[in-house]
Write a protein that holds these residues in place. Structure first.
Motif, PDB file in Angstrom:
ATOM      1  N   ASP A   1       0.677  -1.277  -0.319  1.00  0.00           N
ATOM      2  CA  ASP A   1      -0.200   0.291  -0.623  1.00  0.00           C
ATOM      3  C   ASP A   1       0.757   1.178  -0.066  1.00  0.00           C
ATOM      4  O   ASP A   1       2.262   1.557   0.338  1.00  0.00           O
ATOM      5  CB  ASP A   1      -0.762  -0.377   1.213  1.00  0.00           C
ATOM      6  CG  ASP A   1      -0.263  -0.186   2.700  1.00  0.00           C
ATOM      7  OD1 ASP A   1      -0.169   1.212   2.835  1.00  0.00           O
ATOM      8  OD2 ASP A   1       0.221  -0.890   2.969  1.00  0.00           O
TER       9      ASP A   1
ATOM     10  N   SER B   1      -3.793  -1.154  -1.426  1.00  0.00           N
ATOM     11  CA  SER B   1      -4.117   0.523  -1.332  1.00  0.00           C
ATOM     12  C   SER B   1      -3.331   1.145  -1.639  1.00  0.00           C
ATOM     13  O   SER B   1      -2.089   1.685  -1.191  1.00  0.00           O
ATOM     14  CB  SER B   1      -5.108   0.363   0.912  1.00  0.00           C
ATOM     15  OG  SER B   1      -4.392   0.267   1.250  1.00  0.00           O
TER      16      SER B   1
ATOM     17  N   SER C   1      -8.063  -0.535  -2.020  1.00  0.00           N
ATOM     18  CA  SER C   1      -9.034   0.681  -1.559  1.00  0.00           C
ATOM     19  C   SER C   1      -8.170   1.632  -2.904  1.00  0.00           C
ATOM     20  O   SER C   1      -7.177   1.576  -2.868  1.00  0.00           O
ATOM     21  CB  SER C   1      -9.224   1.222  -0.299  1.00  0.00           C
ATOM     22  OG  SER C   1      -8.557   0.704   0.583  1.00  0.00           O
TER      23      SER C   1
END
Length: 761
Positions: free
Chosen positions: A531, A554, A585
């Motif tokens: 991420d 993410s 996300s």
């Protein structure tokens, strides 16, 4: 070939039938017979055929698949009998009458079809009885009257419940060793009853449910040499009666709820070698004389208490035998002084030193305690959480060639991360996270640390590219280089060569490239954190996905993948799958949410801040274990499905910033454990269900199931943070537990158009 004088025979680890027993009967001088694991009889052992072995004193029949042991005669000279790891279906003790001289009997790890004792059989000469993990039924102490000469009794993990003594305290006047660790005893410790064993030298009651305080009458156990009450629920202050145990060499009161000051009279225990009072609530200052007078100490652990004031480490200066010292502090009121008096020289050579969060008082221009200049035998060194400054002390690794664990986490060491001058093949575990290291990751790390299994360089200011040589650290299990300033692409070897790698954390850097378009080799229950970088491309379906436990990609620029691998993450051991945490996300995924984007094992699912469209798939109704469901900030539409109210474990539900329409389903009122529900910035209509106000959140702390980013499939204490074994009277194993890869789930939600974060746990 004649074998009449053969005295010892070992046939262990074979696969014989019963006929071999009759052959052994022609060895009249046989004294020792070892048949461990040599049979799979599944029935009675033909003891009758050994009756001619009049000189036999030692017989080992462990792990032989025995169901019974029948014998009509007598083996009057048999002294040692090992029957470990068998599954008896009859009254095994009835057979013991055939061995009137028996002195040593082991029934460890056996199972019994009926009562183990109670048939009246008496072994008057038995001195050693071991019954580890036997699931004892009945009043075990009442049964001990059958062994009046007993000196050693081991009932470790025997499943015994209730009070230690009922109405009967057996007469075992010669008992010297009593091990009752790992059972379910409750109530207070019956010191008066234990005092009837006048010769008791070793008493181990650890790992039970004892409550109350230690009475002063413990002083009557005057023969004690080793005493362990660890891992119980004992409380109160320590009694001065303990100071009368002048023969005590080992005292372990760790993991209880003791409080108050340490008795200063402990300084009378001049024979004490092992002292562990960690994980309690002791307060006040540690009396200087307590340490200075106990010059026989070898092992000291005062960690996780509430001590205050200044402790001078030089009080250990005359402790020639000292090997293990641990102070892991839990408050900011305790300080360790290591430099006074100036120039003091230790007479010890430590193997383990833990001074974590101890507010170590250091003069300017000194980075670590000066007494460490004299240490050459360190295996484990932990100086974490101390705000130590200066250059990286690589000389500690050079001076201690046996160093396995090196933890300088959360200090202020700066400048370049230099390698030691010499190769250290023993170093397995290095943590320099949370410092001020600059420069690049050394290219020659595999040369100097060829067997490293754990490396944490996170939360520094390291820059440049990840050297391709990192792919040569073939024994690496966990690598965390997150929260730095690294750039460039991830070396292919790091992703494909490390077959033992389980945790790979590259998050919060400036890395780029199509990292998930290649075959990644990550171990069972792997954790992969990519991420907050600049990764791009699609996610390739590889064998990696079938064993993942955590995936966080993410806040990157990934554009697409086939998510159906998630629903296929199942094994024979985990039919619901192994994936617990999935965060994709803040990427550029688009289109409908795939219906196969589920695994019944999922606890945290983050799909927010993408470009998903359509409705919430019906398959989401099977996420019975989910705690966090974040699908906010997308382009989802249609009505909020009623089945979301059936996800009873749900704590966080984020549906805000979408295009949902219709009314709020009343079924959401069933989410009684929810801490946060966000439905803002949609096109919902109608009234808000009044029953939503009845959601009070969980009655216990939310997110107690916080997972750790280390592999749970093996003994991490051995592989990643090796244990220290104290070979005392009661053997003690010390692990280095840590939470270095603890995942604290965090979600983003909006209130009144102000973005806020919510941390779980």
């Amino acid at each position: 070939m004649r074998l009449e004088r053969l005295e010892s025979v070992s046939l262990r680890g074979n696969y014989f039938n019963r006929s071999i027993i009759s052959c052994l009967s022609f060895l009249p001088s046989l004294n020792i017979l070892d048949l461990t694991g040599s049979f799979r009889l599944g029935s009675s052992f033909p003891m009758q055929e050994l009756s001619s072995l009049k000189e036999l004193t030692t017989l080992d029949l462990s792990a032989s698949g025995l169901k019974s042991l029948t014998f009509n005669g007598s083996m009057s000279n048999l002294l040692h009998l090992n029957l470990e790891d068998n599954e008896f279906s009859d009254d095994i003790m009835r057979s013991m009458a055939a061995f009137p001289s028996l002195r040593y009997l082991s029934l460890d790890y056996c199972s019994f079809g009926g009562r183990l004792f109670g048939n009246g059989t008496k072994l008057s000469n038995l001195v050693h009885l071991s019954l580890i993990e036997i699931e004892f039924n009945g009043d075990f102490m009442r049964s001990m009257v059958a062994f009046p000469s007993l000196r050693f009794l081991n009932l470790l993990y025997a499943g015994i419940t209730g009070r230690l003594f009922g109405n009967v305290v057996p007469s075992i006047p010669n008992l010297q060793v009593l091990i009752l660790s790992g059972n379910h005893f409750s109530g207070t410790i019956p010191i008066e009853a234990l005092a009837s064993f006048h010769r008791l030298e070793i008493l181990d009651l650890s790992g039970n449910n004892f409550v109350g305080s230690i009475p002063s009458t413990i002083k009557f156990l005057s023969s004690l040499k080793a005493l362990s009450f660890s891992f119980n629920s004992l409380n109160g202050s320590l009694t001065n009666g303990l100071c009368e145990l002048k023969n005590l060499k080992q005292m372990d009161f760790s993991a209880n709820m003791f409080d108050g000051n340490l008795p200063e009279c402990f300084n009378r225990l001049s024979s004490l070698k092992f002292l562990d009072i960690s994980k309690n609530q002791f307060t006040g200052k540690i009396p200087p004389s307590l340490i200075a007078n106990l010059t026989s100490l070898e092992y000291v652990d005062f960690s996780h208490n509430k001590f205050e004031g200044l402790f001078s480490f030089s009080m250990f200066s005359n402790h020639r035998k000292l090997e293990f010292v641990s102070f892991k502090n839990d408050n900011d009121k305790f300080e360790v002084e290591t430099e006074e008096p100036i120039g003091w020289t230790p007479m010890f050579q430590l193997k383990v030193l833990v001074l974590s969060n101890c507010n170590i008082k250091m003069p300017k221009r000194s980075s670590v305690p000066c007494f460490l200049l004299h240490q050459r035998k360190l295996k484990k060194l932990d100086l974490s959480h101390n705000s130590l400054e200066g250059m990286f002390p690589n000389w500690l690794i050079d001076n201690n060639r046996m160093l396995e664990v090196f933890n300088l986490r959360d200090n202020s060491f700066g400048n370049i991360f230099y390698m030691p001058l010499n190769r250290n093949p023993n170093t397995m575990w290095v943590d320099m996270s949370g410092n001020r290291m600059i420069g690049s990751i050394p290219r020659y790390m595999p040369k100097f640390f060829p067997h490293i299994t754990y490396l944490n360089l996170s939360i520094n200011s390291l820059d440049g590219v990840i050297p391709s040589s990192m792919g040569d650290l073939v024994e690496l299990n966990e690598l965390d280089i997150s929260h730095n300033k690294l750039s460039g692409e991830v070396p292919t070897g790091l992703l494909t060569n490390l077959s033992q790698l389980v945790v790979l954390n590259l998050s919060n850097n400036s890395l780029h490239g199509e990292v998930l378009s290649t075959n990644i080799n990550l171990g069972y229950k792997g954790r992969l954190c990519l991420d907050n970088n600049y990764f791009t491309g699609k996610i390739r379906h590889t064998g990696l996905w079938s064993t993942l436990q955590l995936l966080d990609i993410s806040n990157n620029f990934f554009t697409g993948f086939n998510p159906c691998w998630i629903s296929n993450i199942t094994t024979s051991f985990e039919p619901e799958g192994s994936l617990l945490f999935l965060d994709i996300s803040q990427n550029s995924f688009s289109g409908p949410i795939p219906s196969c984007l589920i695994s019944q094992s999922l606890e945290h699912l983050h799909l927010g801040s993408n470009k998903f469209t359509g409705s919430i798939p019906n398959s989401f109704g099977t996420l019975k274990n989910v705690l966090t469901l974040d699908i906010g900030d997308n382009y989802l539409s249609h009505m909020i499905p009623k089945f979301l109210g059936e996800l009873s474990s749900l704590r966080i539900l984020l549906l805000g910033k979408n295009n949902f329409s219709g009314s709020i389903p009343k079924q959401l009122c069933r989410l009684t454990n929810a801490s946060l529900i966000d439905l803002s910035n949609n096109f919902l209509s109608g009234s808000i269900p009044s029953c939503l106000q009845n959601i009070r959140g969980p009655s216990y702390q939310a997110f107690m199931h916080t997972r750790y980013l280390y592999h749970e499939g093996y003994d991490r204490g051995e592989l990643l943070s090796p244990s220290f074994y104290y070979q005392g009277i009661i053997k003690r194993r010390f692990k280095f537990p840590d939470d270095l890869f603890k995942i604290q789930d965090e979600v983003l939600f909006t209130t009144k158009d102000i973005p806020l974060t919510y941390k779980l746990g």
